[in-house]
Design an enzyme around this catalytic site. Structure first.
Site, PDB file in Angstrom:
ATOM      1  N   TYR A 129      -8.300  -7.884  -6.155  1.00 49.69           N
ATOM      2  CA  TYR A 129      -7.036  -7.407  -6.805  1.00 49.69           C
ATOM      3  C   TYR A 129      -6.623  -8.358  -7.961  1.00 49.69           C
ATOM      4  CZ  TYR A 129      -6.254  -4.631  -2.770  1.00 49.69           C
ATOM      5  OH  TYR A 129      -6.410  -3.644  -1.469  1.00 49.69           O
TER       6      TYR A 129
ATOM      7  N   LYS B  35      -1.811  -2.672   7.805  1.00 50.16           N
ATOM      8  CA  LYS B  35      -2.895  -2.146   8.512  1.00 50.16           C
ATOM      9  C   LYS B  35      -3.216  -3.187   9.748  1.00 50.16           C
ATOM     10  CE  LYS B  35      -6.539  -1.641   6.015  1.00 50.16           C
ATOM     11  NZ  LYS B  35      -7.631  -1.748   4.925  1.00 50.16           N
TER      12      LYS B  35
ATOM     13  N   HIS C 118      -1.945   2.181  -6.425  1.00 46.47           N
ATOM     14  CA  HIS C 118      -3.031   0.892  -6.227  1.00 46.47           C
ATOM     15  C   HIS C 118      -3.164   0.256  -7.537  1.00 46.47           C
ATOM     16  CE1 HIS C 118      -5.758  -0.924  -3.308  1.00 46.47           C
ATOM     17  NE2 HIS C 118      -6.619  -1.004  -4.320  1.00 46.47           N
TER      18      HIS C 118
ATOM     19  N   ARG D 200       0.935  -1.029   0.083  1.00 53.57           N
ATOM     20  CA  ARG D 200       0.102  -0.099   0.093  1.00 53.57           C
ATOM     21  C   ARG D 200       0.785   1.258   0.057  1.00 53.57           C
ATOM     22  NH1 ARG D 200      -1.638  -3.777   3.907  1.00 53.57           N
ATOM     23  NH2 ARG D 200      -3.992  -4.675   3.391  1.00 53.57           N
TER      24      ARG D 200
ATOM     25  N   ARG E 111      -0.326  -2.188  -7.434  1.00 55.76           N
ATOM     26  CA  ARG E 111      -0.779  -3.232  -6.269  1.00 55.76           C
ATOM     27  C   ARG E 111      -1.427  -4.468  -7.004  1.00 55.76           C
ATOM     28  NH1 ARG E 111      -0.844  -4.378  -0.737  1.00 55.76           N
ATOM     29  NH2 ARG E 111      -2.968  -5.053   0.235  1.00 55.76           N
TER      30      ARG E 111
ATOM     31  N   HIS F   3      -2.784  -9.109   3.551  1.00 58.29           N
ATOM     32  CA  HIS F   3      -4.370  -9.531   3.456  1.00 58.29           C
ATOM     33  C   HIS F   3      -4.540 -10.462   4.705  1.00 58.29           C
ATOM     34  CE1 HIS F   3      -5.924  -6.956   0.586  1.00 58.29           C
ATOM     35  NE2 HIS F   3      -5.276  -7.449  -0.359  1.00 58.29           N
TER      36      HIS F   3
END
Length: 349
Positions: free
Chosen positions: A326, A218, A291, A192, A294, A317
């Site tokens: 994705y 995250k 993005h 990210r 990604r 993830h």
């Protein structure tokens, strides 16, 4: 807490407490700082649109519907000159509306637990944002030819003549080496953009002869991702020759530095990608966002039959199901799959 014990707090007071809670979560590492600020910003916007002095428990599903509609018509503050609202026309994108609705839902889920409302009014909300009709082109994965052109340009840029002053550039740092490294990391590892700009020099280490990047993602999760050899080579060259020292010769903490020697901002990354894209042959050039790179990483790793769990871990993830967002289709992919159909082996010679 029983319904009779609901605390009748105002919208403003409940939002202030909620914002304090989400920011505390970012301090303890259970919520990424960028996510915490997003939740906080949306909660404060909700309070302004709903009426700060109203009692939170008095809000109905219809009241929240009205807030969602007001938000949809709210001018987009990211534009230099926001366009005036037009009756019946949304100023906010479908993605922004959906994000705001998720933030409001999270706020009310917490309000139920905290005892500020008897029932969650989101159950009675009828306003739904329009679904997006797929990703914009620049957010989709590059084809193999486009990705190879971009990566080739990044490597050529990074391999430019070392040292020396360049017109319009600083003599004490090589920003072209930094730009090449940024594109290589985005396209080969798929972080990210916030993970990229938060990277520090100490997050890169060697284990068993392989260079790794410890990525802080995250939700306080970390992952150690091995770097492909060509990317590791450019990283080593950048650490050796590309970064300027701070005053008194001190080593800066951040990996990626701006022209002024400060940590590179998230908003600067797109400009870096565009500069590298300008060096790609026109027939292989296509605009792309961080993005989108990604998406490119995930799509080509999966197309090469890389283990899905390994791809999940590379991208950071928590759930395999998220990979579906994705994974883009590649030209010729279905044709190649049907040529080697497992139920129809090729005829014997």
């Amino acid at each position: 807490m029983r319904p009779g014990e609901v605390e009748r707090v105002t919208v403003a007071e409940s939002v202030d407490r909620y914002v304090e809670m989400v920011r505390a979560k970012s301090v303890t590492g259970t919520l990424a700082p960028s996510s915490a600020e997003l939740y906080a910003r949306d909660a404060l916007t909700f309070a302004a649109l709903a009426g700060p002095g109203r009692v939170l428990d008095d809000l109905s599903g219809g009241d929240v519907d009205e807030v969602l509609l007001r938000f949809a018509r709210k001018p987009d503050g990211r534009r230099a000159r926001p366009e005036p609202a037009v009756a019946g026309v949304a100023s906010q994108s479908a993605a922004s509306q959906a994000r705001f609705r998720r933030s409001v839902s999270a706020f009310f889920r917490y309000a139920v637990v905290a005892g500020w409302v008897q029932l969650d009014p989101m159950a009675a909300v009828t306003v739904r944002p329009r679904r997006r009709g797929g990703l914009r082109a620049e957010r989709r994965a590059l084809t193999a030819e486009q990705a190879e052109g971009l990566l080739g340009a990044a490597r050529d840029l990074a391999a430019g003549p070392p040292g020396g002053a360049v017109a319009g550039r600083r003599a004490d740092q090589r920003t072209e080496l930094r730009d090449g490294l940024i594109v290589l990391l985005l396209a080969a590892v798929g972080p990210r953009v916030s993970e990229l700009t938060r990277a520090d020099v100490e997050h890169f280490f060697v284990n068993g002869g392989t260079r790794y990047w410890r990525i802080f993602g995250k939700g306080g999760r970390t992952r150690d991702v091995p770097l492909p050899g060509p990317v590791a080579d450019v990283l080593d060259a950048y650490l050796r020759d590309g970064r300027r020292l701070l005053d008194r010769g001190r080593e800066p903490k951040a990996l990626l530095l701006s022209w002024r020697g400060r940590r590179l901002a998230r908003g600067d990354v797109q400009g870096v990608i565009d500069r590298v894209l300008a060096r790609v042959e026109p027939e292989r050039r296509r605009g792309v966002t961080p993005h989108g790179l990604r998406h490119t990483t995930a799509t080509h790793l999966l197309a090469a039959a890389t283990d899905m769990d390994a791809v999940r871990r590379v991208l950071g993830h928590a759930d395999l199901s998220t990979l579906g967002r994705y994974r883009d289709e590649l030209p010729g992919e279905l044709e190649a799959a049907m040529r080697v159909h497992p139920l129809l082996p090729p005829p014997r010679a």
